[in-house]
Structures are given as C-alpha cells and as structure tokens.
Design a protein around this motif. Sequence first.
Motif, PDB file in Angstrom:
ATOM      1  N   VAL A 335       0.824  -1.219   0.000  1.00  0.00           N
ATOM      2  CA  VAL A 335       0.000   0.000   0.000  1.00  0.00           C
ATOM      3  C   VAL A 335       0.855   1.264   0.000  1.00  0.00           C
ATOM      4  N   GLY A 336       2.181   1.096   0.160  1.00  0.00           N
ATOM      5  CA  GLY A 336       3.076   2.249   0.076  1.00  0.00           C
ATOM      6  C   GLY A 336       3.131   3.088   1.341  1.00  0.00           C
ATOM      7  N   SER A 337       3.602   4.314   1.172  1.00  0.00           N
ATOM      8  CA  SER A 337       3.869   5.213   2.319  1.00  0.00           C
ATOM      9  C   SER A 337       2.606   5.960   2.751  1.00  0.00           C
ATOM     10  N   TYR A 394      -4.468   3.115   3.575  1.00  0.00           N
ATOM     11  CA  TYR A 394      -4.598   3.181   2.120  1.00  0.00           C
ATOM     12  C   TYR A 394      -5.928   3.820   1.710  1.00  0.00           C
ATOM     13  N   ILE A 395      -7.006   3.428   2.399  1.00  0.00           N
ATOM     14  CA  ILE A 395      -8.333   3.992   2.104  1.00  0.00           C
ATOM     15  C   ILE A 395      -8.363   5.492   2.380  1.00  0.00           C
ATOM     16  N   LYS A 404      -5.923   6.362  -6.877  1.00  0.00           N
ATOM     17  CA  LYS A 404      -6.256   4.939  -6.915  1.00  0.00           C
ATOM     18  C   LYS A 404      -5.040   4.222  -7.485  1.00  0.00           C
ATOM     19  N   VAL A 405      -4.327   3.518  -6.618  1.00  0.00           N
ATOM     20  CA  VAL A 405      -3.073   2.872  -7.025  1.00  0.00           C
ATOM     21  C   VAL A 405      -3.335   1.652  -7.879  1.00  0.00           C
ATOM     22  N   TYR A 406      -4.236   0.803  -7.429  1.00  0.00           N
ATOM     23  CA  TYR A 406      -4.513  -0.448  -8.131  1.00  0.00           C
ATOM     24  C   TYR A 406      -5.869  -0.374  -8.820  1.00  0.00           C
ATOM     25  N   ARG A 407      -6.000  -1.117  -9.884  1.00  0.00           N
ATOM     26  CA  ARG A 407      -7.184  -0.993 -10.749  1.00  0.00           C
ATOM     27  C   ARG A 407      -8.477  -1.278  -9.998  1.00  0.00           C
ATOM     28  N   PHE A 408      -8.501  -2.279  -9.150  1.00  0.00           N
ATOM     29  CA  PHE A 408      -9.747  -2.660  -8.489  1.00  0.00           C
ATOM     30  C   PHE A 408      -9.805  -2.237  -7.021  1.00  0.00           C
ATOM     31  N   PHE A 409      -8.755  -1.503  -6.582  1.00  0.00           N
ATOM     32  CA  PHE A 409      -8.759  -1.103  -5.160  1.00  0.00           C
ATOM     33  C   PHE A 409      -7.926   0.148  -4.968  1.00  0.00           C
TER      34      PHE A 409
END
Length: 409
Positions: A335-337, A394-395, A404-409
């Motif tokens: 999810v990164g920083s 992340y949310i 939105k980092v990932y396509r589905f989340f």
Amino acid sequence: MNITSKVKSLMQGDFFKKIVDSFFGKVASVAFTMLFSLVCTRLYGAEVFGQYTFAFSIVTLLSIFAKAGFDNGLVYYIPKYGNKYISLSLFLSSIISAVIIIISMFFIEDTFVKWMIPLIWFSALEQIFFGIYRTTDRIKQYFFINGFLALILRIALAVVFYFVFEPTAFYVGVAVYLSFVFSNIIYIYSNLNRIKRINYEPTFVKYSFSLVLAAVMSVAIDRIDTIMLGQMIDMKTVGIFQISTQIATFMTMILIIFDTAFAPQISKLYHSGQHEKLREMYVKCTRLLGLIALAALIFLVTFSDFILSIFGQEFPEGQMVLILKLLGQFINVAVGSVWLMLSMTGRPKFHIYGNLLACSLNIGLNFLLIPHYGMNGAAFASMIAIMVTNIIGYILVAKEFKVKVYRFF
C-alpha cells in the motif's frame, strides 16, 4: 504508460539518487544487524539472545517517548525553517530521556533490563539525528555511521567478549552500549555547525508531540508481541521469534528505504503546492513497491526453513512465525507510504487513530492467543494488526488525495 516508462521516469532526478543512497545504506544496515544476530545466536545461544532482545525491545519502546516526535517534526520543519529547531529538539529529548530513565529505575525489577535502560537516551538522540540527516540530503553519511561503522564495532566487540569473558547477556549489552556511544559522538561532531542556540517554538513542539502517540503505537505493534512473549512464555521463545521477525523485515526494508527519501520529498512538494506531482509519485512508486514485495514474499516463504536453520537447529521452529509476519509485511509494503502521506501533509491525527486501533488489536489478540498458541499466536496477532492499519491508511490516502493505485482497489 508501460512499466518500463514508469521505471525510467522514477529514475530521473535527485529523488532517485536519494533512493539509491538509502538502498545501499539500509541494505548494509540490515545485513550487519542480521550478522550481529547470527553471531549472538551462534555464540551465546537462543536464550541469551532472547534476554537481550527482550530488554532492547523495552528500550526501543520507551525511546519513542524520549525522542518525543522531534525526528519527524524536523523532517516537516527543516524544509521551511532550516536548522532553527535542531538544538531545541536535542535539548528537550535529553531532558525527557533523563526523566524516563529515572522513573523506569523505580518500576523495573529485572536487573539486566534495568542496566540497559540508559540506552533510551542514546537511541532517542540517534533517531533525531536520523531525521536531520535524511532532511539535509545526507542519507549516505548516516547509514555509513549507523549501518556500517557502529555495527561492525558491535559485532567485533560481541565476538571478543565471548572469547575473553563469560558468554552472558551482559557482554552483549556492553557491545551495544559502546556502539551507540561511538555513533552518537560522530553524529554530534558532524553536526556541530547545525547545533546553535535554542529557539523555543510552541507550534513546533506541539506538532512533534502530536506524532508521539502514533510512533509509540507503531513501535508497540512491532515490539509488544516480543515483550509479551518474554513475560508469558520464556526467553528462548523470544530469541526464536526475534530471528523470524528480523528475516521478515527484509521485505519491510523495501518500504523503509523508499520512505527515507520520500518523507522529505512529500513535505517539499506539499509546501510548494505541487500536489499533482506528489500524487503521481505516490502512485507510481507504490505500484513498483507492490511488485517487488510480491517477489520477495514468494522467495522468502519458499526458502524459509533453510534461512532459519542458518541461525541454529532451534530456529526452524519459527517457520510459521516467519510466514505470518511476511504476509502482514506484504500488505504493509504493497500500500506504500500511506502514513507518511498523511503525517507529512499536516494530517498526523489519522496516523494516531490508525495505529491506536492496530495496537489495541495487537495487544488484545496477543493476550488471547499467546497462552494457547505461543509465538505463532503472537505472529498471527501482529499480522492482523499490520494488515488492518495499513488497509485503513490506504483507504484514507485514496480519499484525501483522490488517488487509486490499483485498478480494483
């Protein structure tokens, strides 16, 4: 934009240079830390190593109060005001350290833990200097001192003490003490031109203090299971658990390396109004981090039994601990920083609430699971706590920064 183009775009400019410096520095630091653990487990045994780990975990937790958030406060304020609050940070941290050390001596009964308690001051100072080095573009110099010179000294002393004196936890502690004294002397000498008169500023102190609870919760998530295992099971279990935890941090190292350079960058981009560039950098880097974390997860799980056996015949008992820890850290990296994105842009309260939830979960699950499942229960509790707090983070980032980092989340 394909993966190749994304990687090339990230490799351009001063930011990539900082990542490279952080990478080699952190790799050396982790490698020599693992070598120190290997020396301790092979020469002194799992029980002595567990005794040291238990005491140092308490020191690490208390040093968070001693540094009082000034390390991250400097990361946030140095881009705006330069060296103005460095002396204040060092002075107040020293005062707080002295108070914590004195109070701790009245409540801690274990002789070895009590003897290790003064390390709180050295540990707090080192973390404040880390904030100074990373914000003044001297990451390479910091890791050379902390991750190479000090750890080489620590390892050498541990070996010498083993052959000269009785192999007890006391001499492991002496080696650690001397390495901290050595590194802090170098930090102070190298930053004498930045340590000037004390400028008291309530806003700076208030901002730094607001980060303390988040930092305490973060370290508690990482260390509370070790402390609870020491209280509820035994020191041998602590030693095995710690080795599995350290191996799992190889995956976390990817994120730590990135965060070292990214935290000052967040502050600079945010204060200069380059919000779109900040969002773009977060998205690209997080996707790359997720891919690297997935590869690391597969490799470390596949060879987990072999890696643990290097430390001694007792340590493969921690294989399930290692796997559970790796799963939690995978989510952390993927999810990164997220918490840096929030705290370095003036939203530290989100970090506090997220870590408070995670810490509460971790402690509650540890109380429930350790009596029945031992170190595997502690590892499961840690995994759940890390997953929950980072998914929430992340949310929050996705909502606050419209990304939105990932396509589905």
